[in-house]
Design a protein around this motif. Structure first.
Motif, PDB file in Angstrom:
ATOM      1  N   ILE A  38       0.943  -1.109   0.081  1.00 21.40           N
ATOM      2  CA  ILE A  38       0.108  -0.131   0.037  1.00 21.40           C
ATOM      3  C   ILE A  38       0.691   1.209   0.179  1.00 21.40           C
ATOM      4  CG2 ILE A  38      -1.641   1.283   1.278  1.00 21.40           C
ATOM      5  CD1 ILE A  38      -2.543  -1.566   2.501  1.00 21.40           C
ATOM      6  N   VAL A  39       0.916   1.962  -1.074  1.00 25.33           N
ATOM      7  CA  VAL A  39       1.635   3.058  -1.199  1.00 25.33           C
ATOM      8  C   VAL A  39       0.883   4.456  -0.447  1.00 25.33           C
ATOM      9  CG1 VAL A  39       2.816   4.814  -2.978  1.00 25.33           C
ATOM     10  CG2 VAL A  39       2.399   2.379  -3.331  1.00 25.33           C
ATOM     11  N   SER A  40      -0.425   4.418  -0.759  1.00 23.37           N
ATOM     12  CA  SER A  40      -1.247   5.636  -0.436  1.00 23.37           C
ATOM     13  C   SER A  40      -2.619   5.152  -0.073  1.00 23.37           C
ATOM     14  CB  SER A  40      -1.117   6.952  -1.140  1.00 23.37           C
ATOM     15  OG  SER A  40      -1.648   6.598  -2.279  1.00 23.37           O
ATOM     16  N   ASP A  41      -3.428   6.026   0.095  1.00 25.64           N
ATOM     17  CA  ASP A  41      -4.991   5.515   0.272  1.00 25.64           C
ATOM     18  C   ASP A  41      -5.335   5.351  -1.353  1.00 25.64           C
ATOM     19  OD1 ASP A  41      -4.866   5.997   2.731  1.00 25.64           O
ATOM     20  OD2 ASP A  41      -5.964   7.986   2.769  1.00 25.64           O
ATOM     21  N   VAL A  65      -6.882 -11.436  -9.773  1.00 26.82           N
ATOM     22  CA  VAL A  65      -6.714 -10.298 -10.370  1.00 26.82           C
ATOM     23  C   VAL A  65      -7.887  -9.358 -10.544  1.00 26.82           C
ATOM     24  CG1 VAL A  65      -5.808  -9.056 -12.450  1.00 26.82           C
ATOM     25  CG2 VAL A  65      -4.530 -11.089 -11.619  1.00 26.82           C
ATOM     26  N   GLU A  66      -8.889 -10.209 -10.931  1.00 25.75           N
ATOM     27  CA  GLU A  66     -10.328  -9.812 -10.948  1.00 25.75           C
ATOM     28  C   GLU A  66     -10.913  -8.998  -9.652  1.00 25.75           C
ATOM     29  OE1 GLU A  66     -12.473 -13.143 -12.663  1.00 25.75           O
ATOM     30  OE2 GLU A  66     -12.041 -12.396 -14.844  1.00 25.75           O
ATOM     31  N   ARG A  67     -10.445  -9.802  -8.575  1.00 25.05           N
ATOM     32  CA  ARG A  67     -10.850  -9.166  -7.267  1.00 25.05           C
ATOM     33  C   ARG A  67     -10.401  -8.043  -7.123  1.00 25.05           C
ATOM     34  NH1 ARG A  67     -12.845 -11.015  -2.109  1.00 25.05           N
ATOM     35  NH2 ARG A  67     -12.395  -9.186  -1.012  1.00 25.05           N
ATOM     36  N   LEU A  68      -8.834  -7.962  -7.304  1.00 25.75           N
ATOM     37  CA  LEU A  68      -7.986  -6.803  -7.055  1.00 25.75           C
ATOM     38  C   LEU A  68      -8.562  -5.659  -7.827  1.00 25.75           C
ATOM     39  CD1 LEU A  68      -5.197  -5.724  -6.232  1.00 25.75           C
ATOM     40  CD2 LEU A  68      -4.141  -6.381  -8.528  1.00 25.75           C
ATOM     41  N   ASN A  75     -12.961   1.401  -4.801  1.00 24.54           N
ATOM     42  CA  ASN A  75     -12.322   2.366  -3.718  1.00 24.54           C
ATOM     43  C   ASN A  75     -11.358   3.380  -4.296  1.00 24.54           C
ATOM     44  OD1 ASN A  75     -13.279   0.937  -1.058  1.00 24.54           O
ATOM     45  ND2 ASN A  75     -12.038  -0.903  -2.281  1.00 24.54           N
ATOM     46  N   SER A  76     -11.505   3.435  -5.492  1.00 29.30           N
ATOM     47  CA  SER A  76     -10.805   4.668  -6.419  1.00 29.30           C
ATOM     48  C   SER A  76      -9.313   4.529  -6.130  1.00 29.30           C
ATOM     49  CB  SER A  76     -11.054   5.873  -5.920  1.00 29.30           C
ATOM     50  OG  SER A  76     -12.737   6.111  -6.240  1.00 29.30           O
TER      51      SER A  76
END
Length: 102
Positions: A38-41, A65-68, A75-76
């Protein structure tokens, strides 16, 4: 080649720095996973996808990958596809370009 469609259950665990999707298939002990940093929100780096040989050909990696992608859209979040598998899937699915960086 086996033609049955396996029931794939995907769960997500994450903390402030890392996340992991785990895919389980009934009758197979070893899980598949897709990990990310996680780099940022609004940005994550997909860094590893691992699918055990016992799940090969069941579409488990693609399901991860589809879930990702679905979660990123919801969540933008932008995905940096550092993982070669995630990047290959990105190239096969131009309709996902909205969630991928680069």
């Amino acid at each position: 080649m086996m033609s049955h469609s396996a029931e794939i259950t995907i769960t997500l665990t994450k903390d402030s720095a890392k996340g992991r999707y785990v895919a389980a298939v009934a009758g197979i002990d070893e899980p598949a996973e897709l990990t990310f940093s996680i780099v940022s929100d609004h940005m994550i780096i997909a860094d590893h996808t691992g699918v055990p040989d016992s799940m090969r050909g069941m579409g488990v990696g693609k399901a991860l990958v589809e879930r990702l992608v679905a979660d990123a859209r919801e969540n933008s979040i932008k995905i940096v596809p550092l993982c070669p598998y995630v990047n290959a899937q990105r190239q096969k699915h131009p309709e996902w370009s909205d969630v991928f960086q680069g």
